[in-house]
Structure formats: structure tokens, C-alpha cells
Write a protein that holds these residues in place. Structure first.
Motif, PDB file in Angstrom:
ATOM      1  N   VAL A 166       2.431   0.796 -10.622  1.00  0.00           N
ATOM      2  CA  VAL A 166       2.088  -0.520 -10.074  1.00  0.00           C
ATOM      3  C   VAL A 166       1.129  -0.382  -8.898  1.00  0.00           C
ATOM      4  O   VAL A 166       0.135  -1.112  -8.798  1.00  0.00           O
ATOM      5  CB  VAL A 166       3.374  -1.269  -9.655  1.00  0.00           C
ATOM      6  CG1 VAL A 166       3.021  -2.551  -8.902  1.00  0.00           C
ATOM      7  CG2 VAL A 166       4.220  -1.589 -10.878  1.00  0.00           C
ATOM      8  N   LYS A 167       1.412   0.565  -8.000  1.00  0.00           N
ATOM      9  CA  LYS A 167       0.586   0.737  -6.796  1.00  0.00           C
ATOM     10  C   LYS A 167      -0.877   0.956  -7.158  1.00  0.00           C
ATOM     11  O   LYS A 167      -1.783   0.445  -6.477  1.00  0.00           O
ATOM     12  CB  LYS A 167       1.123   1.923  -5.991  1.00  0.00           C
ATOM     13  CG  LYS A 167       0.371   2.207  -4.702  1.00  0.00           C
ATOM     14  CD  LYS A 167       1.001   3.358  -3.945  1.00  0.00           C
ATOM     15  CE  LYS A 167       0.780   4.685  -4.636  1.00  0.00           C
ATOM     16  NZ  LYS A 167       1.313   5.828  -3.844  1.00  0.00           N
ATOM     17  N   ASN A 168      -1.123   1.705  -8.232  1.00  0.00           N
ATOM     18  CA  ASN A 168      -2.489   2.019  -8.624  1.00  0.00           C
ATOM     19  C   ASN A 168      -3.190   0.892  -9.361  1.00  0.00           C
ATOM     20  O   ASN A 168      -4.350   1.039  -9.751  1.00  0.00           O
ATOM     21  CB  ASN A 168      -2.502   3.298  -9.460  1.00  0.00           C
ATOM     22  CG  ASN A 168      -2.472   4.537  -8.601  1.00  0.00           C
ATOM     23  OD1 ASN A 168      -3.490   4.972  -8.090  1.00  0.00           O
ATOM     24  ND2 ASN A 168      -1.282   5.101  -8.407  1.00  0.00           N
ATOM     25  N   ARG A 169      -2.502  -0.211  -9.524  1.00  0.00           N
ATOM     26  CA  ARG A 169      -3.121  -1.367 -10.162  1.00  0.00           C
ATOM     27  C   ARG A 169      -3.233  -2.560  -9.223  1.00  0.00           C
ATOM     28  O   ARG A 169      -3.571  -3.654  -9.631  1.00  0.00           O
ATOM     29  CB  ARG A 169      -2.342  -1.724 -11.436  1.00  0.00           C
ATOM     30  CG  ARG A 169      -2.719  -0.782 -12.571  1.00  0.00           C
ATOM     31  CD  ARG A 169      -1.671  -0.671 -13.650  1.00  0.00           C
ATOM     32  NE  ARG A 169      -2.149   0.217 -14.709  1.00  0.00           N
ATOM     33  CZ  ARG A 169      -2.117   1.550 -14.650  1.00  0.00           C
ATOM     34  NH1 ARG A 169      -1.638   2.137 -13.565  1.00  0.00           N
ATOM     35  NH2 ARG A 169      -2.568   2.291 -15.635  1.00  0.00           N
ATOM     36  N   VAL A 170      -2.969  -2.326  -7.948  1.00  0.00           N
ATOM     37  CA  VAL A 170      -3.159  -3.344  -6.915  1.00  0.00           C
ATOM     38  C   VAL A 170      -4.480  -3.051  -6.214  1.00  0.00           C
ATOM     39  O   VAL A 170      -4.667  -1.973  -5.650  1.00  0.00           O
ATOM     40  CB  VAL A 170      -1.986  -3.336  -5.909  1.00  0.00           C
ATOM     41  CG1 VAL A 170      -2.255  -4.326  -4.779  1.00  0.00           C
ATOM     42  CG2 VAL A 170      -0.673  -3.670  -6.620  1.00  0.00           C
ATOM     43  N   LYS A 171      -5.386  -4.017  -6.246  1.00  0.00           N
ATOM     44  CA  LYS A 171      -6.750  -3.798  -5.742  1.00  0.00           C
ATOM     45  C   LYS A 171      -6.765  -3.341  -4.291  1.00  0.00           C
ATOM     46  O   LYS A 171      -7.475  -2.393  -3.926  1.00  0.00           O
ATOM     47  CB  LYS A 171      -7.559  -5.091  -5.903  1.00  0.00           C
ATOM     48  CG  LYS A 171      -9.015  -4.954  -5.486  1.00  0.00           C
ATOM     49  CD  LYS A 171      -9.763  -6.263  -5.693  1.00  0.00           C
ATOM     50  CE  LYS A 171     -11.205  -6.144  -5.240  1.00  0.00           C
ATOM     51  NZ  LYS A 171     -11.948  -7.423  -5.406  1.00  0.00           N
ATOM     52  N   ASN A 172      -5.990  -4.001  -3.432  1.00  0.00           N
ATOM     53  CA  ASN A 172      -5.992  -3.641  -2.015  1.00  0.00           C
ATOM     54  C   ASN A 172      -5.450  -2.232  -1.793  1.00  0.00           C
ATOM     55  O   ASN A 172      -5.921  -1.502  -0.910  1.00  0.00           O
ATOM     56  CB  ASN A 172      -5.161  -4.647  -1.216  1.00  0.00           C
ATOM     57  CG  ASN A 172      -5.873  -5.984  -1.059  1.00  0.00           C
ATOM     58  OD1 ASN A 172      -7.050  -6.099  -1.380  1.00  0.00           O
ATOM     59  ND2 ASN A 172      -5.145  -6.992  -0.595  1.00  0.00           N
ATOM     60  N   ARG A 174      -5.639   0.305  -3.935  1.00  0.00           N
ATOM     61  CA  ARG A 174      -6.662   1.248  -4.371  1.00  0.00           C
ATOM     62  C   ARG A 174      -7.768   1.377  -3.314  1.00  0.00           C
ATOM     63  O   ARG A 174      -8.277   2.469  -3.072  1.00  0.00           O
ATOM     64  CB  ARG A 174      -7.280   0.798  -5.704  1.00  0.00           C
ATOM     65  CG  ARG A 174      -6.405   0.987  -6.927  1.00  0.00           C
ATOM     66  CD  ARG A 174      -6.051   2.432  -7.194  1.00  0.00           C
ATOM     67  NE  ARG A 174      -7.210   3.307  -7.171  1.00  0.00           N
ATOM     68  CZ  ARG A 174      -7.142   4.622  -7.055  1.00  0.00           C
ATOM     69  NH1 ARG A 174      -5.971   5.220  -6.927  1.00  0.00           N
ATOM     70  NH2 ARG A 174      -8.227   5.363  -7.056  1.00  0.00           N
ATOM     71  N   ALA A 175      -8.132   0.249  -2.700  1.00  0.00           N
ATOM     72  CA  ALA A 175      -9.168   0.271  -1.664  1.00  0.00           C
ATOM     73  C   ALA A 175      -8.696   1.077  -0.451  1.00  0.00           C
ATOM     74  O   ALA A 175      -9.466   1.841   0.147  1.00  0.00           O
ATOM     75  CB  ALA A 175      -9.530  -1.153  -1.248  1.00  0.00           C
ATOM     76  N   ALA A 176      -7.422   0.921  -0.074  1.00  0.00           N
ATOM     77  CA  ALA A 176      -6.864   1.664   1.052  1.00  0.00           C
ATOM     78  C   ALA A 176      -6.838   3.159   0.753  1.00  0.00           C
ATOM     79  O   ALA A 176      -7.150   3.989   1.624  1.00  0.00           O
ATOM     80  CB  ALA A 176      -5.458   1.159   1.364  1.00  0.00           C
ATOM     81  N   ILE A 177      -6.480   3.527  -0.468  1.00  0.00           N
ATOM     82  CA  ILE A 177      -6.454   4.939  -0.866  1.00  0.00           C
ATOM     83  C   ILE A 177      -7.850   5.540  -0.784  1.00  0.00           C
ATOM     84  O   ILE A 177      -8.049   6.638  -0.252  1.00  0.00           O
ATOM     85  CB  ILE A 177      -5.879   5.085  -2.296  1.00  0.00           C
ATOM     86  CG1 ILE A 177      -4.377   4.770  -2.292  1.00  0.00           C
ATOM     87  CG2 ILE A 177      -6.125   6.486  -2.845  1.00  0.00           C
ATOM     88  CD1 ILE A 177      -3.788   4.550  -3.668  1.00  0.00           C
ATOM     89  N   ALA A 178      -8.849   4.807  -1.286  1.00  0.00           N
ATOM     90  CA  ALA A 178     -10.237   5.293  -1.254  1.00  0.00           C
ATOM     91  C   ALA A 178     -10.721   5.480   0.183  1.00  0.00           C
ATOM     92  O   ALA A 178     -11.394   6.469   0.497  1.00  0.00           O
ATOM     93  CB  ALA A 178     -11.144   4.328  -2.005  1.00  0.00           C
TER      94      ALA A 178
END
Length: 269
Positions: A166-172, A174-178
């Protein structure tokens, strides 16, 4: 399964969702000349709120101490959840060396900076309210993860992380991880090294960012992953649950067809 080095982080012993049984199996079946513990080994923050110390968590700690006393070099870089250990960096406890950070040289000559990763939290910009909501959402995901895997065990299916999915499909998210990954790569560039290995965000990854090799060894709450170095210097992410599999190596760091989120694990052996 004998390696030059093994990296583990975000084990979170003392926390309800630590997958200690999987980690103990990994430690019993692999061996590295050097074992790096890249922070959040014992979750002192969680234990302040609610003390929890199952036998499996005790066995993991005993195994690490046993390795340190039987020839494996163990290097510990504390994280934010075991931050009290930062008060004794530069010392050795039970043959475990404690460092604020470390530079590892691989078998093929790459220099890799080791840091836990909470040093890069400043790069993940969000309001206090958003952070509170995010923490609450993450706690809910872990609770759902616990129940979903009880159902899966009843159906004879292997461990699978709903939280990671689920975490990897939340846009925000993914942006924080990047943003975190880019800040880590920038720190490695500042140090003048070839790459960086960290943990903290519970997101296993190997990729290059502006010529810097970024490695995150993942965690033992969601993904159950470790980073290992083979004899020739090749780095590889390994998932270790009911099923074990290699996920990605540094030789494929630029392969755009291998992208996160990784399948953890395949649903059949």
C-alpha cells in the motif's frame, strides 16, 4: 552462504511487528566476515511506550552477540529509535564496535558510506499535521498487515507485506521516498565516495542517482530484507521470509525494467 559483508537495519527488536523469527533463520543460515547493523536494532522508543520482549527477540540479540564473539566483525551504526547508543559511539560493547557512521570498501574497490538515514529527514518536507496523519496511517497499515498474514497462514500462503504494497502506491509516500534517496546520494557525493548504504525508511532499493550508488537494506518489520556483498564485490538485496529470493543487484542498478516496489515475495515457490 558465506559473504564478505551483510547489512541489516530497522530490526526493531522490542516492537510488536518485528519479524524476529525470519531474521533468526537468516542469521542461522548465512555468514558474513563483517555484519553491519545500520540502526534501529532495538526499538527503545517503542519499549518506552509499552515494554515487549518476546523470546524470539531475545534469541536474535543473543545470536548477534554470539557472532561478535566468534570471529565475525560486528559494526553498529545507531539510528533514531536506538539513539541512546549514540552516546557511546567510538567504544566497543560485547565485541560490537559502535560508530556514528562508517565507510566500507567492497571487494571490487567501491567505497560506500554507512549512515542510518534519519540525518536526511529534513529532505522530506511535510507539515506536523501531515506527519501525525502519516504515522497514524502507518500504524494502521501494520495492524492490517498483521491480520492479513494470519489469514494467509491459515490458507497456506507465505508472508506478504500489505503495508509495503500500500505504501508504495500512495503518491505522497513515493515522493517522500524519492526525496530521501536523493538527499542520501547528495551526502555520499559530499563525502567523495562511490555510494551510500542506509536504512530508516523501510524501503529496500539499489539504484544509481547522478552516478552515486544508493543502497537501502530495507527492514525487518515490513519487507524482511538484507543487503549482502558477494566475494567478488557484487551487492545484492535478499528477501527472507517463508520464501527467500534475491531482489536486485548493483549490476542491475540502472535497469529501468527492475523498479520498486519489488514483489515481496512471489506468491508461489
Amino acid at each position: 552462504m558465506h559473504y564478505n559483508a551483510i547489512w541489516l537495519s530497522d530490526i526493531h527488536l522490542g516492537y510488536r511487528d518485528c519479524k524476529a523469527e525470519f531474521l533468526l533463520d537468516f542469521l542461522n543460515k548465512t555468514h558474513g566476515d563483517t555484519l553491519y547493523l545500520v540502526g534501529d536494532v532495538v526499538d527503545l522508543e517503542s519499549m518506552k511506550r509499552s515494554f515487549l520482549w518476546p523470546q524470539s527477540h531475545h534469541e536474535v540479540l543473543r545470536k548477534i552477540i554470539s557472532l561478535a564473539n566468534s570471529g565475525t566483525r560486528v559494526i553498529y551504526v545507531p539510528g533514531n529509535h536506538d539513539g541512546l547508543v549514540r552516546d557511546i559511539v567510538g567504544s566497543s560493547v560485547l565485541n560490537i564496535e559502535i560508530h556514528p557512521h562508517y565507510v566500507h570498501t567492497t571487494g571490487d574497490g567501491k567505497q560506500l558510506l554507512l549512515m542510518h538515514g534519519d540525518e536526511f529527514d529534513h529532505a522530506v518536507l511535510c507539515s506536523a499535521f501531515t506527519r501525525i496523519i502519516g504515522d497514524a496511517g502507518y500504524s494502521l497499515l501494520l495492524r492490517l498487515n498483521r491480520w492479513s498474514n494470519r489469514v494467509r497462514r491459515g490458507l497456506g500462503l507465505p508472508y506478504w507485506s500489505l503495508a509495503y504494497y500500500v505504501k508504495n502506491r500512495v503518491k505522497n509516500a513515493r515522493a517522500a521516498i524519492a526525496a530521501f534517496e536523493e538527499a542520501a546520494a547528495l551526502e555520499a557525493l559530499r563525502w567523495g565516495v562511490d555510494g551510500i548504504i542506509c536504512g530508516h525508511i523501510h524501503q529496500p532499493e539499489i539504484r544509481t542517482i547522478d552516478g552515486i550508488l544508493y543502497c537501502n537494506d530495507g527492514d525487518w518489520v515490513e519487507s524482511c530484507t538484507a543487503l549482502i556483498e558477494h566475494r567478488g564485490g557484487k551487492l545484492e538485496l535478499i528477501h527472507w521470509g517463508d520464501l527467500q529470493q534475491a531482489i536486485k543487484s548493483d549490476h542491475a542498478a540502472n535497469d529501468a525494467t527492475i523498479t520498486a516496489p519489488y514483489r515481496l515475495p512471489r506468491l508461489s515457490p
